[in-house]
Design an enzyme around this catalytic site. Sequence first.
Site, PDB file in Angstrom:
ATOM      1  N   ARG A 151     122.595  21.056  27.121  1.00 24.11           N
ATOM      2  CA  ARG A 151     122.504  19.788  27.859  1.00 24.11           C
ATOM      3  C   ARG A 151     123.321  18.694  27.185  1.00 24.11           C
ATOM      4  O   ARG A 151     124.007  17.928  27.839  1.00 24.11           O
ATOM      5  CB  ARG A 151     121.042  19.365  27.983  1.00 24.11           C
ATOM      6  CG  ARG A 151     120.838  17.980  28.597  1.00 24.11           C
ATOM      7  CD  ARG A 151     119.377  17.753  28.950  1.00 24.11           C
ATOM      8  NE  ARG A 151     118.953  18.699  29.961  1.00 24.11           N
ATOM      9  CZ  ARG A 151     117.754  19.300  29.983  1.00 24.11           C
ATOM     10  NH1 ARG A 151     116.878  19.051  29.028  1.00 24.11           N
ATOM     11  NH2 ARG A 151     117.451  20.144  30.934  1.00 24.11           N
ATOM     12  N   TYR A 152     123.188  18.587  25.888  1.00 20.88           N
ATOM     13  CA  TYR A 152     123.885  17.549  25.138  1.00 20.88           C
ATOM     14  C   TYR A 152     125.166  18.133  24.530  1.00 20.88           C
ATOM     15  O   TYR A 152     125.214  19.319  24.183  1.00 20.88           O
ATOM     16  CB  TYR A 152     122.986  17.000  24.034  1.00 20.88           C
ATOM     17  CG  TYR A 152     121.685  16.421  24.538  1.00 20.88           C
ATOM     18  CD1 TYR A 152     121.645  15.147  25.095  1.00 20.88           C
ATOM     19  CD2 TYR A 152     120.500  17.147  24.461  1.00 20.88           C
ATOM     20  CE1 TYR A 152     120.452  14.612  25.560  1.00 20.88           C
ATOM     21  CE2 TYR A 152     119.304  16.614  24.919  1.00 20.88           C
ATOM     22  CZ  TYR A 152     119.280  15.347  25.463  1.00 20.88           C
ATOM     23  OH  TYR A 152     118.095  14.826  25.920  1.00 20.88           O
ATOM     24  N   ARG A 161     124.825  19.907  20.758  1.00 20.69           N
ATOM     25  CA  ARG A 161     123.684  20.725  20.344  1.00 20.69           C
ATOM     26  C   ARG A 161     123.170  21.558  21.513  1.00 20.69           C
ATOM     27  O   ARG A 161     123.377  21.215  22.672  1.00 20.69           O
ATOM     28  CB  ARG A 161     122.552  19.864  19.788  1.00 20.69           C
ATOM     29  CG  ARG A 161     122.103  18.717  20.689  1.00 20.69           C
ATOM     30  CD  ARG A 161     121.434  17.642  19.859  1.00 20.69           C
ATOM     31  NE  ARG A 161     120.921  16.528  20.618  1.00 20.69           N
ATOM     32  CZ  ARG A 161     121.644  15.491  20.989  1.00 20.69           C
ATOM     33  NH1 ARG A 161     122.940  15.443  20.702  1.00 20.69           N
ATOM     34  NH2 ARG A 161     121.105  14.493  21.647  1.00 20.69           N
ATOM     35  N   CYS A 191     103.571  32.529  22.287  1.00 21.83           N
ATOM     36  CA  CYS A 191     102.969  31.505  21.427  1.00 21.83           C
ATOM     37  C   CYS A 191     101.669  32.059  20.844  1.00 21.83           C
ATOM     38  O   CYS A 191     101.048  32.956  21.419  1.00 21.83           O
ATOM     39  CB  CYS A 191     102.656  30.232  22.208  1.00 21.83           C
ATOM     40  SG  CYS A 191     104.078  29.193  22.564  1.00 21.83           S
ATOM     41  N   CYS A 241      99.087  26.189  25.091  1.00 16.19           N
ATOM     42  CA  CYS A 241      98.570  24.838  25.303  1.00 16.19           C
ATOM     43  C   CYS A 241      98.499  24.550  26.798  1.00 16.19           C
ATOM     44  O   CYS A 241      99.392  24.912  27.560  1.00 16.19           O
ATOM     45  CB  CYS A 241      99.470  23.818  24.613  1.00 16.19           C
ATOM     46  SG  CYS A 241      99.632  24.092  22.834  1.00 16.19           S
ATOM     47  N   CYS A 279     101.584  22.654  28.463  1.00 18.29           N
ATOM     48  CA  CYS A 279     102.901  23.211  28.145  1.00 18.29           C
ATOM     49  C   CYS A 279     103.930  22.923  29.238  1.00 18.29           C
ATOM     50  O   CYS A 279     103.690  23.179  30.424  1.00 18.29           O
ATOM     51  CB  CYS A 279     102.784  24.720  27.938  1.00 18.29           C
ATOM     52  SG  CYS A 279     104.362  25.517  27.549  1.00 18.29           S
ATOM     53  N   ARG A 326     106.870  24.508  29.477  1.00 22.76           N
ATOM     54  CA  ARG A 326     107.514  25.762  29.891  1.00 22.76           C
ATOM     55  C   ARG A 326     106.494  26.800  30.345  1.00 22.76           C
ATOM     56  O   ARG A 326     106.684  27.998  30.158  1.00 22.76           O
ATOM     57  CB  ARG A 326     108.349  26.328  28.747  1.00 22.76           C
ATOM     58  CG  ARG A 326     109.500  25.434  28.347  1.00 22.76           C
ATOM     59  CD  ARG A 326     110.534  26.147  27.481  1.00 22.76           C
ATOM     60  NE  ARG A 326     111.491  25.163  27.019  1.00 22.76           N
ATOM     61  CZ  ARG A 326     111.537  24.677  25.776  1.00 22.76           C
ATOM     62  NH1 ARG A 326     110.678  25.108  24.868  1.00 22.76           N
ATOM     63  NH2 ARG A 326     112.439  23.776  25.453  1.00 22.76           N
ATOM     64  N   ASP A 377     105.401  15.807  30.954  1.00 26.91           N
ATOM     65  CA  ASP A 377     106.376  16.251  31.944  1.00 26.91           C
ATOM     66  C   ASP A 377     105.727  16.601  33.284  1.00 26.91           C
ATOM     67  O   ASP A 377     104.504  16.756  33.392  1.00 26.91           O
ATOM     68  CB  ASP A 377     107.148  17.462  31.424  1.00 26.91           C
ATOM     69  CG  ASP A 377     108.112  17.091  30.300  1.00 26.91           C
ATOM     70  OD1 ASP A 377     108.628  15.970  30.321  1.00 26.91           O
ATOM     71  OD2 ASP A 377     108.336  17.936  29.411  1.00 26.91           O
ATOM     72  N   ASP A 402     111.391  12.614  29.175  1.00 28.75           N
ATOM     73  CA  ASP A 402     112.418  13.633  29.393  1.00 28.75           C
ATOM     74  C   ASP A 402     112.672  13.641  30.901  1.00 28.75           C
ATOM     75  O   ASP A 402     111.848  14.125  31.685  1.00 28.75           O
ATOM     76  CB  ASP A 402     111.933  15.004  28.904  1.00 28.75           C
ATOM     77  CG  ASP A 402     113.053  15.822  28.292  1.00 28.75           C
ATOM     78  OD1 ASP A 402     114.221  15.539  28.623  1.00 28.75           O
ATOM     79  OD2 ASP A 402     112.767  16.735  27.493  1.00 28.75           O
ATOM     80  N   LYS A 444     116.398  13.004  27.295  1.00 26.86           N
ATOM     81  CA  LYS A 444     115.358  12.107  26.787  1.00 26.86           C
ATOM     82  C   LYS A 444     115.816  10.656  26.896  1.00 26.86           C
ATOM     83  O   LYS A 444     116.872  10.289  26.387  1.00 26.86           O
ATOM     84  CB  LYS A 444     115.026  12.462  25.344  1.00 26.86           C
ATOM     85  CG  LYS A 444     114.502  13.879  25.175  1.00 26.86           C
ATOM     86  CD  LYS A 444     114.332  14.223  23.709  1.00 26.86           C
ATOM     87  CE  LYS A 444     113.957  15.684  23.543  1.00 26.86           C
ATOM     88  NZ  LYS A 444     115.073  16.592  23.919  1.00 26.86           N
TER      89      LYS A 444
END
Length: 393
Positions: A111-112, A115, A124, A128, A131, A133, A292, A329, A336
Site C-alpha cells: 500500500r505504501y 514498505r 493465532c 480476538c 479482529c 482480518r 475497523d 485506517d 492510516k
Amino acid sequence: MSEHIFHGKLIPDSDWYDWRWQFRNRITTVAELTESIDLTEQEKQEITQCLGKFRMAITPYYASLMDPTDRNCPIRMQAVPSNLENRILPCEMADPLNEEGESPVPGIVHRYPDRVLFLVTHQCSMYCRHCTRRRLVGEEDMVISDKEIDTAVEYIRSKEEIRDVLISGGDPLTMSDEKLEHILKKLRSIEHVEIIRIGTRVPVVLPMRITLELTNMLRNYEPIWINTHFNHPKEITKDSMDACARLVDAGIPLGNQSVLLRGINDSTDIMKDLLLKLVKNRIRPYYLYQCDLSQGLGHFRTRVETGIEMIHHLQGYISGYAIPKFVIDAPGGGGKIPVNPEYIISIDDNEVVMRNYKGDLYTYPQPPDIRYEKEFHLNAREVCDENDNLHNP
C-alpha cells in the site's frame, strides 16, 4: 513450584508455561468454555450460533484472566463470542481495508511506497472478537508454504524502494522458531530491506511463547521491531510483562497498538492506566485505532469523537511519549489517517493562535514573509553593527 487450575484440574508449571501445551489446550467449544465462565442456556445457544460464522480459540492463560461471572469483564468481551457478531451492518465489509485489492502476489500487501505487509499465517493463539482480518484468520490454521515465501520474497527483492517489511498474519509468533527464522533469513538477504517488523498479540495472550530460544534467534536478524496489542490494564500481568522484558532485554524495541473498543477501553481513565503501565515496562504506545468496519464489529465501534476527546484529555496530563497516535485506517485502502484534537484556532501571515491542553489561548508570531527576508536580515545587521559600536567605541 506453583500449580494452576484449568477445567477443574491442577496444572503444574511445567505444562502451564509450555506454550505448546497452552496452544494444544485452547478453548474452542462452548462445552469447554462453560468450564471457565458462567453461561446461561441462552448464551450457550447464541455463542454456538456465532461459531457457525466466526471461530473461537482462547488460551488457558488468557481464560484465567476472565471474570467467570461478570459479563462486562473486558478480558471476556475480547475473547468470548457474542450474538451481536451475527448482526452485519450495511457499512461493514469482509475486507474493509482492501488488502486483497492491493496484493500483487499472495501474502503481500503493498500500500505504501517504501514498505509492505507480509502475511505469513492465518493462525493465532487466540481469535480476538474485534479482529480486522476475521475473513481469513481462524478460517483455517494455514501457515505460508515455502513456494509462497519464495514468491513473496522475490517480489520484495524486485522492488528496491521497499525498505521496511511488516510480518503479520494471523500471528507470526505462533509459527515454530525454525519456520520464522527461515523467513527472516530470506528477508535479511535483501540488501535494500533495512527494517523488519513483527506484529503479534502473543505477549498478551500467550506470553510463555517468548522463550530464550526465540529471543536469541531474533537477535541474529536485527534490526527487528515488534508491535504488540494490549487493549486493557488487566492484560498487564507479571507473565506478560516478563515476556516483554525478555524481548526488550534482547535489544528489540517494543511498540503497542490498541484498538478503541466500546465498553472495554473507551474511558480516559482506563486508557491512561494502560498507557502508563506500558511505558513503565518499556513499551512505547504507538497507535490507537478506531475500530475497523469488519463484519460483525458494530457493537465494538465507538463514535470517532470518543477517541479525539480521549487524546485531548491525555495531552499535557501524561508525557507525550506515552500518548499514541489516534488513527482511522481508511475504508477501501486509504491507509492510516491521523485524527487529532483541534489545537490551532486560527493561522494567518502574522500569527498562529493556539489552544493548549487546559483550554488557554496562546499566540505565536509568524516569521517574516520570504519577500521581506532580505530587508529583515539587513535590519538585523544594522542593529548588530550599532550594538558593536556601543560596546567597542
